[in-house]
Design a protein around this motif. Structure first.
Motif, mmCIF file in Angstrom:
data_model
loop_
_atom_site.group_PDB
_atom_site.id
_atom_site.type_symbol
_atom_site.label_atom_id
_atom_site.label_comp_id
_atom_site.label_asym_id
_atom_site.label_seq_id
_atom_site.Cartn_x
_atom_site.Cartn_y
_atom_site.Cartn_z
ATOM 1 N N ARG A 1 0.865 -1.176 0.000
ATOM 2 C CA ARG A 1 0.000 0.000 0.000
ATOM 3 C C ARG A 1 0.898 1.220 0.000
ATOM 4 N N GLY A 2 0.504 2.229 -0.751
ATOM 5 C CA GLY A 2 1.304 3.436 -0.747
ATOM 6 C C GLY A 2 0.992 4.337 -1.919
ATOM 7 N N PHE A 3 2.026 4.998 -2.416
ATOM 8 C CA PHE A 3 1.879 5.950 -3.520
ATOM 9 C C PHE A 3 3.056 5.848 -4.462
ATOM 10 N N VAL A 4 2.808 6.187 -5.701
ATOM 11 C CA VAL A 4 3.860 6.464 -6.660
ATOM 12 C C VAL A 4 3.808 7.954 -6.963
ATOM 13 N N VAL A 5 4.948 8.626 -6.842
ATOM 14 C CA VAL A 5 5.010 10.064 -7.107
ATOM 15 C C VAL A 5 5.158 10.267 -8.608
ATOM 16 N N GLN A 6 4.166 10.885 -9.237
ATOM 17 C CA GLN A 6 4.281 11.197 -10.662
ATOM 18 C C GLN A 6 4.965 12.534 -10.885
ATOM 19 N N ASN A 7 4.707 13.493 -9.995
ATOM 20 C CA ASN A 7 5.294 14.827 -10.111
ATOM 21 C C ASN A 7 5.427 15.376 -8.690
ATOM 22 N N PRO A 8 6.638 15.716 -8.242
ATOM 23 C CA PRO A 8 6.790 16.197 -6.865
ATOM 24 C C PRO A 8 6.477 17.677 -6.684
ATOM 25 N N ALA B 1 -11.340 9.481 0.195
ATOM 26 C CA ALA B 1 -10.812 8.170 -0.190
ATOM 27 C C ALA B 1 -10.168 8.228 -1.566
ATOM 28 N N LEU B 2 -9.104 7.435 -1.724
ATOM 29 C CA LEU B 2 -8.527 7.141 -3.035
ATOM 30 C C LEU B 2 -8.591 5.636 -3.227
ATOM 31 N N ASP B 3 -9.128 5.214 -4.360
ATOM 32 C CA ASP B 3 -9.106 3.789 -4.703
ATOM 33 C C ASP B 3 -7.792 3.456 -5.402
ATOM 34 N N ASP B 4 -7.479 2.188 -5.445
ATOM 35 C CA ASP B 4 -6.264 1.733 -6.116
ATOM 36 C C ASP B 4 -6.217 2.285 -7.542
ATOM 37 N N GLY B 5 -5.109 2.960 -7.884
ATOM 38 C CA GLY B 5 -4.933 3.519 -9.222
ATOM 39 C C GLY B 5 -5.423 4.936 -9.377
ATOM 40 N N ASP B 6 -6.156 5.469 -8.384
ATOM 41 C CA ASP B 6 -6.605 6.865 -8.468
ATOM 42 C C ASP B 6 -5.412 7.811 -8.469
ATOM 43 N N HIS B 7 -5.595 8.910 -9.190
ATOM 44 C CA HIS B 7 -4.545 9.917 -9.367
ATOM 45 C C HIS B 7 -4.982 11.196 -8.656
ATOM 46 N N LEU B 8 -4.179 11.655 -7.665
ATOM 47 C CA LEU B 8 -4.444 12.911 -6.963
ATOM 48 C C LEU B 8 -3.517 13.981 -7.505
ATOM 49 N N GLY C 1 8.634 9.200 -9.857
ATOM 50 C CA GLY C 1 8.912 7.780 -9.833
ATOM 51 C C GLY C 1 9.160 7.219 -8.448
ATOM 52 N N ALA C 2 9.325 8.089 -7.443
ATOM 53 C CA ALA C 2 9.545 7.604 -6.080
ATOM 54 C C ALA C 2 8.327 6.823 -5.601
ATOM 55 N N VAL C 3 8.587 5.811 -4.794
ATOM 56 C CA VAL C 3 7.527 4.965 -4.248
ATOM 57 C C VAL C 3 7.504 5.144 -2.736
ATOM 58 N N LEU C 4 6.343 5.504 -2.198
ATOM 59 C CA LEU C 4 6.200 5.739 -0.769
ATOM 60 C C LEU C 4 5.299 4.678 -0.157
ATOM 61 N N PRO C 5 5.815 3.872 0.779
ATOM 62 C CA PRO C 5 4.949 2.912 1.458
ATOM 63 C C PRO C 5 4.112 3.599 2.535
ATOM 64 N N GLY D 1 4.428 24.949 -2.589
ATOM 65 C CA GLY D 1 3.939 25.545 -3.829
ATOM 66 C C GLY D 1 2.918 24.740 -4.581
ATOM 67 N N GLY D 2 2.537 23.549 -4.089
ATOM 68 C CA GLY D 2 1.592 22.702 -4.804
ATOM 69 C C GLY D 2 2.244 22.033 -6.000
ATOM 70 N N GLY D 3 1.406 21.491 -6.882
ATOM 71 C CA GLY D 3 1.904 20.861 -8.097
ATOM 72 C C GLY D 3 2.232 19.396 -7.965
ATOM 73 N N ILE D 4 2.062 18.804 -6.783
ATOM 74 C CA ILE D 4 2.397 17.399 -6.605
ATOM 75 C C ILE D 4 1.302 16.518 -7.197
ATOM 76 N N GLU D 5 1.700 15.368 -7.762
ATOM 77 C CA GLU D 5 0.758 14.377 -8.289
ATOM 78 C C GLU D 5 1.143 13.008 -7.745
ATOM 79 N N LEU D 6 0.135 12.299 -7.195
ATOM 80 C CA LEU D 6 0.352 10.989 -6.586
ATOM 81 C C LEU D 6 -0.624 9.985 -7.164
ATOM 82 N N VAL D 7 -0.188 8.738 -7.321
ATOM 83 C CA VAL D 7 -1.055 7.645 -7.748
ATOM 84 C C VAL D 7 -1.125 6.634 -6.606
ATOM 85 N N ALA D 8 -2.345 6.274 -6.202
ATOM 86 C CA ALA D 8 -2.539 5.356 -5.084
ATOM 87 C C ALA D 8 -2.205 3.923 -5.482
ATOM 88 N N VAL D 9 -1.463 3.251 -4.613
ATOM 89 C CA VAL D 9 -1.227 1.808 -4.720
ATOM 90 C C VAL D 9 -2.030 1.170 -3.587
#
Length: 514
Positions: free
Chosen positions: A222-229, A320-327, A371-375, A279-287
């Protein structure tokens, strides 16, 4: 005591003659005052950090009534350090002192040194000697890069650089002694009270390079993949208190209230690790399925499902974020730092008891990259919190007014300087960061003279020779060598952390804490 003054609402600075610093530190370590949390020695000061304003006020009274201790011979553990004396400044220094390189070596090795205090960087010990020696002038222009393991002299002090860093001390040699290691307890080789003997050696030594502080994190269940920090994204919790005497500040979330609120909303303990995004601009994908909350700076929050459907969510309430959702968090429109908490907390490894990234000390996990992965840790057995209205944050349309307490170095400024600070118009410059907010405006006048290195706290306002104030934030150095004219009141530190770049700041005098 010679001089006892408040450093903000929770710290007291005692100024004494340098020969008494170690004696006073040792006394307070052996017989702590009520509410005493940390001791931070300096060049001619000992600063006591307390657990609250009342303890600090009581401590100031006790310290004022306390008789100065007699100087004591330093009797701590003896640390031997082998040095190859081939530093690039040894020849010029020998000429300056009217001797040769061998004379500089004899001067350095013939005396026993002891740790006066630590500061500048973790493990950087300012070494004094009880035996008289020459005052060594610093370089007129500091070097941009001093190698780790460099042995140096400046003023009455000697030191060994624990890592690559800038510096203006005279380099006389190098050692392979490891000054700082997070795998050692304590992590600093040289601690307050320790004695040091330098020994000249001819064999070549290579300075040890400390290992990276954060190991590689495996892909989580469970965690996140960082698409844009975004501009900057860090993992932060409530920090690592108790290490200031070793040159490590508390660090942690810049807006501590925002971290606590976000964690409450997702049901975490208040100090659980979260993401701080400037400054915002971060994008995360839920695992895996997640529960999040966003607090702090104001920005648009958009969630897009894998099938392309999207929705907006609000700050200050769990979602809530479901698996694969993009914030995606848009650019901040008010405030500077967004806090993103996830139920279970960001589960990166701890370093010295904290998961926080300290940008000055270079401790904790690195800044997040694409590309960073956060558990994420196991979810707690608590309910999520009720939504709440987020506090207003500065939008830059009007000056942000911060309350100040007078600083301990008022006698180093003209009588009008504090009033000029309150009345001035100040703008946050682009060189501001988690270490400090740098202001530009009409320079403040300073009296001649300076201070020896002395403890700093979040909110301390130093005035360098330029006259333009620097207001320190959570990654501040533990000690600094410029006078402190004022300290931002505790209740406005979170507000300070949210002032955008280019915004105006004003000050008013705070009511002293009861």
């Amino acid at each position: 005591m010679r001089q006892v003054r408040s450093l903000g609402a929770r710290a007291v600075r005692v100024r004494v003659v340098p020969d008494i610093v170690e004696a006073l530190r040792a006394r307070l370590e052996a017989e702590p005052l009520p509410g005493q949390r940390e001791l931070v020695p300096g060049g001619d000061t000992v600063t006591i950090l307390f657990d609250g304003p009342r303890s600090a006020a009581d401590g100031a009274r006790l310290l004022s009534a306390m008789a100065e201790p007699e100087p004591v011979a330093v009797a701590g553990p003896l640390v031997g350090i082998d040095v190859v004396y081939d530093g690039e400044d040894i020849g010029a220094l020998a000429e300056l002192l009217g001797t040769d390189a061998d004379g500089v070596v004899r001067m350095h090795t013939g005396r026993e040194w002891h740790v006066g205090f630590l500061g500048f960087a973790p493990g950087f010990a300012y070494l004094r000697s009880a035996e008289a020696g020459p005052e060594i002038p610093r370089l007129a222009a500091p070097r941009v890069r001093v190698p780790a393991g460099s042995v140096a002299l400046a003023g009455e002090y000697s030191a060994v650089y624990p890592r690559v860093s800038p510096g203006g001390w005279r380099l006389i040699g190098r050692t392979d002694a490891e000054l700082w290691s997070i795998d050692r307890d304590p992590p600093a080789l040289l601690v307050p009270g320790a004695r040091v003997r330098f020994t000249a050696v001819r064999d070549r030594v290579v300075a040890a390079v400390p290992p990276a502080s954060a190991p590689t994190v495996p892909a989580p269940g469970r965690g996140f993949v960082v698409q844009n920090p975004g501009m900057q994204a860090l993992v932060e919790d409530l920090g690592r208190p108790g290490l200031a005497a070793l040159g490590v500040t508390r660090s942690g979330a810049a807006d501590r209230g925002a971290l606590r609120r976000a964690n409450r909303l997702v049901g975490n303990a208040e100090g659980a690790a979260a993401i701080e995004n400037a400054g915002g601009g971060i994008e995360l994908v839920a695992v895996g399925d997640q529960v999040l909350a966003v607090t702090g700076a104001d920005a648009d929050l958009i969630v897009e499902a894998p099938d392309g459907r999207w929705r907006t969510v609000e700050r200050g309430r769990p979602f809530a974020l479901d698996d694969g959702d993009h914030l995606e968090i848009g650019p901040t429109v008010a405030g500077l730092r967004v806090v993103i908490a996830v139920r279970g907390g960001v589960d990166v490894p701890e370093v010295l008891g904290s998961r926080s990234a300290d940008t000055l000390a270079r401790l904790g996990p690195p800044a997040l990259a694409a590309g960073a992965v956060l558990p994420v840790g196991a979810p707690p057995r608590t309910a999520v919190g009720f939504p709440e209205t987020e506090p207003a944050v500065p939008d830059g349309t009007r000056p942000t007014v911060l309350e100040l307490l007078p600083g301990p170095d008022a006698d180093l400024f003209p009588d009008t300087a504090f009033g000029d600070l309150l009345d001035g118009a100040w703008t946050v410059t682009s060189s501001s960061d988690r270490i400090g907010v740098r202001l530009t405006g009409s320079p403040l006048a300073r009296a001649a003279g300076g201070v020896q290195s002395q403890a700093l706290v979040p909110g301390a306002i130093q005035v360098p020779p330029s006259g333009e104030p620097v207001v320190f934030l959570v990654d501040h150095p533990t000690t600094g060598g410029y006078p402190v004219i004022a300290v931002v009141a505790d209740r406005h530190l979170d507000l300070l952390a949210q002032v955008p770049i280019g915004a105006e700041v004003g000050f008013r005098r705070a009511t002293p804490p009861e």
